[in-house]
Design a protein around this motif. Structure first.
Motif, mmCIF file in Angstrom:
data_model
loop_
_atom_site.group_PDB
_atom_site.id
_atom_site.type_symbol
_atom_site.label_atom_id
_atom_site.label_comp_id
_atom_site.label_asym_id
_atom_site.label_seq_id
_atom_site.Cartn_x
_atom_site.Cartn_y
_atom_site.Cartn_z
ATOM 1 N N UNK A 25 0.817 -1.206 0.000
ATOM 2 C CA UNK A 25 0.000 0.000 0.000
ATOM 3 C C UNK A 25 0.852 1.258 0.000
ATOM 4 N N UNK A 26 1.993 1.184 0.662
ATOM 5 C CA UNK A 26 2.864 2.357 0.734
ATOM 6 C C UNK A 26 3.403 2.750 -0.636
ATOM 7 N N UNK A 27 3.604 1.766 -1.522
ATOM 8 C CA UNK A 27 4.074 2.093 -2.869
ATOM 9 C C UNK A 27 3.003 2.795 -3.693
ATOM 10 N N UNK A 28 1.749 2.677 -3.272
ATOM 11 C CA UNK A 28 0.655 3.254 -4.051
ATOM 12 C C UNK A 28 0.126 4.558 -3.455
ATOM 13 N N UNK A 29 0.208 4.689 -2.149
ATOM 14 C CA UNK A 29 -0.345 5.875 -1.477
ATOM 15 C C UNK A 29 0.777 6.536 -0.671
ATOM 16 N N UNK A 30 1.463 7.450 -1.300
ATOM 17 C CA UNK A 30 2.680 8.004 -0.695
ATOM 18 C C UNK A 30 2.422 9.168 0.248
ATOM 19 N N UNK A 31 1.242 9.771 0.200
ATOM 20 C CA UNK A 31 0.967 10.948 1.026
ATOM 21 C C UNK A 31 0.083 10.654 2.228
ATOM 22 N N UNK A 32 0.024 9.409 2.627
ATOM 23 C CA UNK A 32 -0.834 9.009 3.744
ATOM 24 C C UNK A 32 -0.342 9.635 5.050
ATOM 25 N N UNK A 33 -1.312 10.183 5.806
ATOM 26 C CA UNK A 33 -1.014 10.754 7.115
ATOM 27 C C UNK A 33 -1.655 9.969 8.256
ATOM 28 N N UNK A 34 -2.688 9.187 7.927
ATOM 29 C CA UNK A 34 -3.424 8.456 8.955
ATOM 30 C C UNK A 34 -3.459 6.974 8.603
ATOM 31 N N UNK A 35 -2.974 6.137 9.512
ATOM 32 C CA UNK A 35 -2.961 4.688 9.308
ATOM 33 C C UNK A 35 -3.702 4.032 10.467
ATOM 34 N N UNK A 36 -4.735 3.249 10.131
ATOM 35 C CA UNK A 36 -5.528 2.545 11.144
ATOM 36 C C UNK A 36 -5.468 1.048 10.848
ATOM 37 N N UNK A 37 -4.910 0.284 11.768
ATOM 38 C CA UNK A 37 -4.807 -1.167 11.623
ATOM 39 C C UNK A 37 -5.541 -1.811 12.792
ATOM 40 N N UNK A 38 -6.595 -2.547 12.482
ATOM 41 C CA UNK A 38 -7.414 -3.193 13.511
ATOM 42 C C UNK A 38 -7.464 -4.695 13.216
ATOM 43 N N UNK A 39 -6.734 -5.475 13.986
ATOM 44 C CA UNK A 39 -6.638 -6.906 13.714
ATOM 45 C C UNK A 39 -7.799 -7.695 14.294
ATOM 46 N N UNK A 40 -8.811 -6.997 14.833
ATOM 47 C CA UNK A 40 -10.052 -7.679 15.201
ATOM 48 C C UNK A 40 -10.931 -7.900 13.971
ATOM 49 N N UNK A 41 -10.671 -7.151 12.900
ATOM 50 C CA UNK A 41 -11.495 -7.215 11.700
ATOM 51 C C UNK A 41 -10.866 -8.171 10.696
#
Length: 609
Positions: A71-87
């Motif tokens: 994802x980082x190679x495709x979206x280089x201007x990301x400021x907010x990252x949300x990772x929820x491993x319950x989903x």
């Protein structure tokens, strides 16, 4: 004036609009679906839309570390990252493999991950390598949320803190992060405003004290729950260093008056306070009332040592209070609620849940004094009666949301008063209030024309007449009539004809509901997405087939314990609705052919039936 004739396929936008303007247009698109759609127009728009994305959200996946880098190679201007491993998220593609290979994407990812991880670390959870990927790829990162990423350790957090110095918000709920990782965050991230340490069992007073001392001037929000080694020492450091704190959430049996007192005296800007601390007493909350004059929201859960003295102090000092939740606070009574009502006239949201000593008198004062009340929830309130709720109807004309659960003394008289006085009502939820019947609900249908969400569960006196009035007077998108045995085809047909925008229906445990209602729903409610029909004994395959044919947007359907629905009806729902995601049904009703075609959508309550 001459006009240039444009040839077919002429690209006017891409010829004239610069990249910056197109990116600004993309930013105005609110939802992800719209952004995904515009990105398909051409390759230039796809690249620009990726540049405009500032947020990514990830659930649990087969290889989260690889997914983050991809994802980082495709979206280089990301400021907010949300990772929820319950989903749970099932990967739709393979990394590094062309389409058309015989091996499935999921199995390939699984094999690659197992080959990579040969130790005891769970390969399906974000690890320190994944955190390193976040740090290396998202250098503009401002918000990071790691929910139950149990394999992330202090090592990964240290690396991330050193790279992402612009970080403002960090949520580590359920991560086993210790003091050294938190200290690294304090040393590198000087702009931190929001921190959440819920269920961070490795954190102790040492780490939190250092963080408070280092980042205290910028910190505005702090959450701590189930951290057994966080005590009053940490809160005293917060009180002395975090003068800008606006939000505090505490859930701990190890916090006492000393810690809350320190925060109350040292954080005068506090606006939101959530407490579930069984060892906190009146002394601490009286200090909150005396010191936190800007307090707007107060949530008190399971307090066994707090009395009306606390609410009297809150009512006296916190004149800006708008939101109050009292849950399982057994020693609070009408006197305390009266003090809040009189002292806090700006109150807009009130929830009283399981506070058995708060009764009708306190609610009467709310109705007379808090005229701006917009949301009221009374749960397990045995002493609330018709007169008290009628005062809400007479005094709170801005009420939009009303929840009543297990209030045995509230009946039609009170509901009629709400209907006549609260014309702005949009949501009404009633459960197990056995004195509420057709008269009250008919009044709602006749007066509350803005009602869009209506739930009346296990209220035996409500029948078709009431639902007909709702269908004729309101345009619902959410309806739950589960367990209302007197409701049958006539009531649901009225809803189908009067509520074309209905998207959710729970009609479970309706013994008189038959196929005619489903036929009408199919004709009148094409936007229906979720339906619950469990324990409806008269529904057959005929009704199910018609529903499946007409409601093409259907996503979920629950129909366990419907004896007249066979495997043919189940197959109809599963194969006719292209958007279907979940069908809850007995396992034996799913034919082998249906299971081969769409087996992933089925779930079962009883595996052996």
């Amino acid at each position: 004036m001459k006009f240039r004739k444009l040839s077919k396929g002429y690209d006017l936008i891409n010829k004239i609009f610069p990249d910056e303007l197109i990116i600004e247009i993309f930013k105005c698109l609110g939802d992800k679906v719209s952004r995904d759609a515009v990105s398909l127009v051409c390759k230039r728009w796809l690249d620009l839309e990726r540049l405009s994305r500032d947020t990514i959200r990830l659930g649990a996946s087969g290889s989260p570390d690889c997914l983050v880098r991809l994802l980082a190679t495709r979206f280089s201007n990301v400021k907010n990252v949300f990772i929820d491993e319950r989903l749970s998220v099932f990967l739709p593609f393979q990394y590094g493999r062309r389409r058309g290979t015989h091996q499935s994407a999921a199995s390939s990812v699984r094999l690659r991950v197992i080959d990579k991880f040969e130790d005891d670390i769970d390969p399906f959870s974000l690890s320190d390598d994944g955190l390193a990927a976040v740090a290396d790829c998202f250098l503009k990162l401002e918000k990071l949320s790691l929910i139950w990423c149990s394999n992330a350790t202090n090592t990964g957090l240290k690396y991330l803190a050193a790279k992402c110095t612009l970080l403002k918000s960090l949520d580590l709920q359920g991560c086993y992060i210790g003091d050294s990782g938190v200290t690294a965050v304090m040393e590198n991230c000087k702009h931190l405003e929001e921190l959440n340490f819920r269920f961070c069992e490795g954190l102790t007073d040492t780490g939190l004290v250092e963080l408070a001392n280092g980042c205290g001037q910028s910190l505005k929000s702090l959450g701590v729950a189930a951290c057994s080694r966080i005590t009053d020492v940490s809160l005293q450091a917060v009180g002395s260093s975090c003068s800008s704190l606006e939000t505090l959430s505490l859930d701990s049996e190890f916090i006492h008056d000393e810690g809350v007192l320190a925060v109350a005296k040292g954080c005068p800007k506090l606006k939101i306070l959530k407490l579930q601390c069984v060892n906190v007493t009146d002394g601490a909350l009286q200090s909150v009332g005396g010191s936190c004059l800007l307090l707007e929201s107060l949530f008190l859960y399971s307090f066994q040592k707090v009395t009306d003295k606390s609410l009297c102090a809150i009512g006296k000092g916190c004149k800006k209070l708008k939101n109050l939740t009292l849950s399982d606070c057994y020693f609070l009574s009408d006197k305390g609620l009266e003090a809040v009502a009189v002292g806090c006239p700006e109150l807009t949201h009130l929830e009283v849940n399981g506070c058995h000593n708060i009764g009708a008198v306190g609610l009467e004062y709310i109705g007379r004094s808090c005229t701006f009340l917009s949301e009221l929830a009374l749960l397990y309130s045995q002493k609330m009666d018709n007169f008290a709720l009628s005062e809400i109807g007479r005094g709170c004309k801005y009420l939009q949301d009303l929840h009543l659960v297990d209030c045995p003394r509230i009946g039609d008289e009170a509901i009629c008063s709400i209907a006549k006085g609260c014309a702005n009502l949009k949501k009404l939820h009633i459960r197990r209030c056995y004195e509420v019947g057709n008269k009250g609900i008919k009044a709602i249908g006749e007066n509350c024309k803005r009602l869009t969400e209506f739930s009346i569960r296990f209220c035996d006196r409500v029948g078709d007449q009431a639902l007909i009035a709702i269908g004729e007077g309101c345009s619902l998108y959410h309806l739950n009539v589960s367990g209302c045995h007197q409701i049958g085809d006539a009531g649901i047909i009225a809803i189908a004809r009067g509520c074309p925008e209905l998207s959710y229906l729970d009609a479970s445990v309706l013994q008189n509901l038959g196929d005619m209602a489903l036929v009408e729903l199919g004709e009148g409610c094409p936007l229906l997405k979720d339906i619950v029909l469990s324990h409806c004994h008269q529904i057959t395959d005929v009704g199910i087939n018609h529903l499946a044919t007409k409601c093409r947007l259907l996503e979920t359907c629950h129909m366990v314990f419907c004896p007249s629905i066979s495997s043919a009806g189940v197959a109809s729902i599963a194969t006719s609705c292209v958007n279907i995601k979940n069908v809850l049904v007995e396992k034996w009703k799913v034919s082998s052919r249906t299971r081969r075609r769409v087996g992933s959508i089925f779930s079962h309550l009883c595996m052996d039936l």
